[in-house]
Design a protein around this motif. Structure first.
Motif, short mmCIF file in Angstrom:
data_model
loop_
_atom_site.label_atom_id
_atom_site.label_comp_id
_atom_site.label_asym_id
_atom_site.label_seq_id
_atom_site.Cartn_x
_atom_site.Cartn_y
_atom_site.Cartn_z
N GLU A 265 5.67 -34.01 3.95
CA GLU A 265 4.43 -34.79 3.84
C GLU A 265 3.26 -34.27 4.67
O GLU A 265 2.40 -35.06 5.06
CB GLU A 265 4.74 -36.23 4.27
N HIS A 298 7.06 -40.77 -2.45
CA HIS A 298 7.54 -40.79 -1.06
C HIS A 298 6.61 -39.99 -0.15
O HIS A 298 6.13 -40.49 0.87
CB HIS A 298 8.96 -40.23 -1.01
N HIS A 302 3.89 -41.37 2.78
CA HIS A 302 3.94 -40.96 4.19
C HIS A 302 2.53 -40.85 4.80
O HIS A 302 2.38 -40.89 6.01
CB HIS A 302 4.62 -39.60 4.32
N GLU A 321 10.76 -42.79 8.01
CA GLU A 321 11.59 -42.48 6.84
C GLU A 321 12.14 -43.72 6.15
O GLU A 321 12.06 -43.85 4.94
CB GLU A 321 12.70 -41.49 7.19
N TYR A 382 17.58 -42.64 6.44
CA TYR A 382 16.72 -42.84 5.28
C TYR A 382 17.08 -44.10 4.49
O TYR A 382 16.30 -45.03 4.40
CB TYR A 382 16.81 -41.62 4.34
ZN ZN Z 1 10.23 -38.84 4.20
#
Ligand code: ZN
Ligand code: ARG
Length: 875
Positions: A265, A298, A302, A321, A382
């Motif tokens: 990210e 995702h 971020h 995360e 995660y």
């Molecule tokens: Zn991530």
């Protein structure tokens, strides 16, 4: 070296500004870093400055413009220490290093992949580029100048907004990028090379115009269109659902073909594994499309949860995360079928996170110690991290959850924050005490809930008693009771929900039982008939259940539960009971037995057209061999498990062959391929039926025909899977494999599917197949995608082939891990986790596994990454 959470200390120095100047060269890239440094208030004036490095070569160093004398500093490849700094504590440090991107095979820091320069700095890769305070709480404003050969790298990208560019002499050129948002070094990125691009634009809710670009290999541009579409939907969704807008003028995504993980990210410049960017109907499956949508979202999400608010230290990894996974799960649920998405998450959690929690690598969502942070990018951090966020929402309700999130963004924008900060915003927003809940971050292991029921006809009262337990995990022997939200309903005839008049005992709010003691009784009055409880609706907590529900109750739930997750769970529980008992029978030399009731139940679901096709497909997919192994928990014999599973599949297939064939044909009329949820559902159902039918008909003909006629990769790959799984070395199988190779042999990403399917071939023959495929011209242990496709699929997906009773699978694997470790320690360590459940095998396999692990551990030159995994696995 072991790092501990309690040892956190802020740095003595700050780096408000960082200027980087890259002169790119394949073997000799020169990096000049100019740092504005300030001593933190209160720090002694003789405190030395100690910067992190990794494998660095210092070329030049200046302090406030003057070359530093030899005795003013100590430079080693992994450390730069400077003493005798200016009294006032503010100074400029210029550091020049030289690095070699071509020989960098571990794919962290600056490396070259297919002639493209790219970076991967999370977690500690920046220190492989230049000396720095390489830790997430060290926020700095970056300006980056990149210079390169015009032919070699017409494209020069970094974080933030473009500021300047121009031609230089000698065929070189340059670009300057400035990122106004202070960020930690792990979010730094640079990409340079010759790439194709697709562009688009997005206008944010408050009117900011953003130029979007996705960069891919020349010729692959059309395959990036779906990713672009997913990106724009993500940007809009984050505004609508979380009120978060994008904050730069450009947003770039680059696909590279050598990448250790899914994607990264970096601020304004996301770098992706090309697997999560490239898709078209001919080369990508429905699963690939869903994966691209989820990973694009995702990494984009971020930008707020990770970049604008980052982590104080790497122990807080789940802060970004877990939260970002939660956000991408919600995004996919809104884009697709919520229930089907949720069931996929539950399956994933049980397949990956539960075994981690139950084995030697178990660790809390927020670990308290580590040796190698790269080994903590785990499904516990995660996926369980995401479940913990979801539970906060379940406990507080949607409004207070949103209020807490708003407060989080408002209070911590620009911070390097902690889990305590995160919990505090929800406490402040709701007035609730979440201190007991916070144990979810600290206690490793999957809690079990043992549940008993009691219905009293005379008083019309239903009682539920729940006892929670949590087994010891490495380093944690005694555990405290947790706050566990159990969403529930009490079901009467036909699945009608019976609303209790009142609830007594522990805390019950709306449809959530709040379990907070070790053992608690909840009593519901005004229940006219004996209900069947539907517990853990929506999978409201990451726990296992032992309940005294009868087979009849489970079948009732499988038929009538209005919550698809608990409905699927009930069916799965019924099947698992059968599959495990049959696995034990087969191991004991007895034949499997199967009742008609399960066969009938599966048929009812298969033919129930009121149900979503994707849901029917999920129900018809018999629990996998590793699912069954996990249910058994100990004394695992993969051959017996395969026997048990195939017996059930054959029985169901034979009983319903006629109607399966009819449904299979009806589903063929789907029209042209669209990667949406509805189309994917139809294909999923049709492809699970293809497997049953191939078994029932004992013929490869249907699969071979589907393979030949498929107009999309989902159907083609599914047919190839059936051919390899069911018809091993037959002509039909070999013919299809050759046809696939002839067509896609120059596209490594597509050929990964071909490697995977063969690595998964059941039985003893798989090992030789894998060895042979390692010599294939497209295969290379230098490339993570290829390695995961062949070695990863074999070791973590092929139960019978890998866990051979003679131990040859483990022996081969241990040797291969040692080879990979010499090039790419992160990849080797990750692959090695495939052996984490070795203790649950039957004694013969267990001993072979132990021996292979011990052989790895005995090796002297092991990387820190592999050493950490192998020692914890054996401990
Ligand atoms: Zn991530
Ligand atoms: N932050 C990246 C993501 O979740 C993953 C980085 C993984 N880094 C690592 N060293 N394993 O999107």
């Amino acid at each position: 070296q072991v790092f501990h959470l309690e040892d956190y200390k802020p740095t003595d120095f700050l780096i408000p500004e960082t200027h980087l100047d890259f002169s790119l060269h394949p073997e000799r890239t020169v990096v000049k870093s100019t740092l504005q440094i300030e001593r933190r208030a209160g720090v002694a004036s003789d405190a030395p400055l100690i910067l992190d490095g990794d494998d660095l070569k210092l070329v030049d160093i200046r302090l406030d413009g003057a070359v530093l004398g030899d005795n003013a500093y100590i430079a080693t490849p992994d450390r730069l220490e400077i003493r005798g700094l200016p009294e006032n504590g503010a100074f400029t440090l210029e550091i020049t290093t030289e690095i070699n991107p071509t020989t960098n095979r571990q794919l962290t820091g600056l490396y070259r992949s297919s002639d493209v320069y790219c970076t991967q700095c999370e977690a500690e890769g920046f220190r492989r580029i230049t000396y720095f305070l390489d830790r997430p709480d060290m926020l700095s404003v970056y300006t980056v100048r990149i210079e390169a050969e015009r032919n070699e790298a017409p494209l020069l990208l970094s974080n933030g907004n473009p500021k300047d560019k121009g031609k230089l002499t000698n065929g070189r050129h340059f670009a300057v990028w400035h990122d106004p948002h202070p960020k930690p070094a792990y979010l730094f990125a640079l990409v340079a090379g010759d790439l194709g691009v697709i562009t688009d634009t997005f206008t944010t809710a408050s009117g900011r115009h953003v130029d979007l670009g996705i960069y891919v290999e020349h010729g692959k541009e059309p395959r990036a269109l779906y990713a672009m579409d997913a990106l724009k939907r993500s940007m809009k969704w984050d505004e609508d659902v979380f009120g978060r807008e994008y904050d730069l003028d450009v947003f770039n995504v680059v696909a590279v073909s050598d990448f250790n993980m899914g994607a990264m990210e970096n601020k304004g410049l996301n770098v992706f594994n090309d697997k999560y960017v490239l898709a078209d109907p001919d080369t990508a499956t429905d699963t690939d499309y869903a994966g691209i949508e989820a990973v694009i979202a995702h990494e984009y999400f971020h930008n707020w949860t990770g970049n604008r608010i980052t982590c104080r230290d790497w122990f807080q990894l789940c802060l970004k995360e877990g939260l970002t996974v939660y956000r991408d799960h919600e995004f996919s649920a809104d884009m697709r079928s919520r229930a089907v998405k949720r069931i996929a998450e539950v399956k994933g959690l049980k397949a990956h996170q539960f075994p981690e929690d139950a084995g030697p690598l178990a660790h809390p969502v927020r670990p308290r110690q580590f040796r190698e942070i790269n080994n903590f990018y785990t499904s516990t951090v995660y996926e369980k991290g995401s479940e913990v966020v979801r539970m906060i929402r379940t406990i507080l309700g949607p409004e207070l959850f949103r209020k807490g999130m708003d407060l989080y963004f408002e209070r911590h924008d620009g911070d390097a924050a902690t889990i305590e900060d995160f919990i505090k915003v929800f406490e402040d927003a709701s007035g609730e005490d979440l201190s007991q809940f916070a144990l979810w971050y600290d206690q490793a292991g999957t809690p079990n809930l043992a549940i008993t029921y009691d219905y009293d006809q005379a008083t019309k009262t239903f009682e539920i008693e729940i006892e929670q337990s949590l087994k010891p995990t490495p380093g944690q022997t005694s555990k405290k009771p947790m706050h566990i939200p159990v969403q529930f309903a009490l079901l009467g005839a036909k699945g009608r929900e019976l609303k209790p008049r009142s609830a007594k005992g522990g805390l019950v709010k709306d449809d959530v039982i709040h379990l907070r003691k070790r053992k608690e009784r909840f009593s519901f009055s005004g229940i006219p008939e004996r209900p069947v409880p539907s517990l853990l609706r929506g999978f409201s907590a990451p726990v296992t259940l032992t309940s005294e529900l009868t087979r009849t109750d489970l079948a009732f739930l499988a038929r009538n539960d209005g919550d698809e997750v608990t409905r699927w769970q009930a069916l799965t529980q019924l099947l698992n009971a059968k599959l495990t008992s049959n696995a034990k029978r087969v191991r004991g030399g007895k034949p499997a037995t199967i009742e008609n009731s399960s066969i009938k139940l599966l048929g009812e679901i298969a033919f129930n057209v009121t149900l979503d096709e994707a849901f029917r497909a999920l129900c018809l997919s018999i629990p996998s061999e590793s699912d069954i192994a996990r249910e058994l928990g100990a004394n695992i014999d993969p051959d017996a498990i395969l026997g048990s599973r195939d017996a059930l599949i054959s029985a169901v297939a034979e009983a319903h062959a006629g109607k399966f064939a009819q449904t299979y044909s009806e589903l063929a009329r789907v029209g042209s391929f669209k990667p949406d949820a509805a189309g994917a559902g139809r294909r999923a159902l049709r492809n699970v039926l293809l497997d049953y039918l191939s078994v029932a008909e004992s013929s490869s003909k249907r699969a071979a025909t589907q393979f030949k006629n498929a107009d999309n990769m989902t159907d083609r790959a599914a047919a190839l899977g059936v051919l390899v799984q069911r018809f091993g070395d037959s002509d039909a199988t070999n013919h299809a494999l050759q046809a696939f190779e002839a067509r896609f042999g120059n596209d490594p990403l597509v050929m990964d599917k071909w490697f995977v399917v063969q690595a998964m071939q059941p039985g003893n023959g798989a090992l030789d197949k894998v060895r042979e495929l390692m010599t294939h011209k497209l295969f290379s242990l230098d490339n993570p995608n290829r390695t995961r496709a062949l070695i990863g699929a074999f070791s973590s997906g092929n139960q019978t082939g890998f866990n051979r009773a003679d131990g040859a699978g483990y022996k081969f694997f241990a040797e291969t891990i040692l080879t990979i470790d010499k090039k790419n320690p992160q990849l080797a360590a990750r692959l090695l986790t495939a052996m984490r459940s070795w203790r649950s095998f039957e004694p013969v396999r267990r001993e072979h596994a132990r021996e292979s692990l011990a052989n790895i551990a005995r090796e002297t030159g092991l990387s820190a990454d592999v050493r950490d995994i192998v020692e914890r696995t054996l401990a």
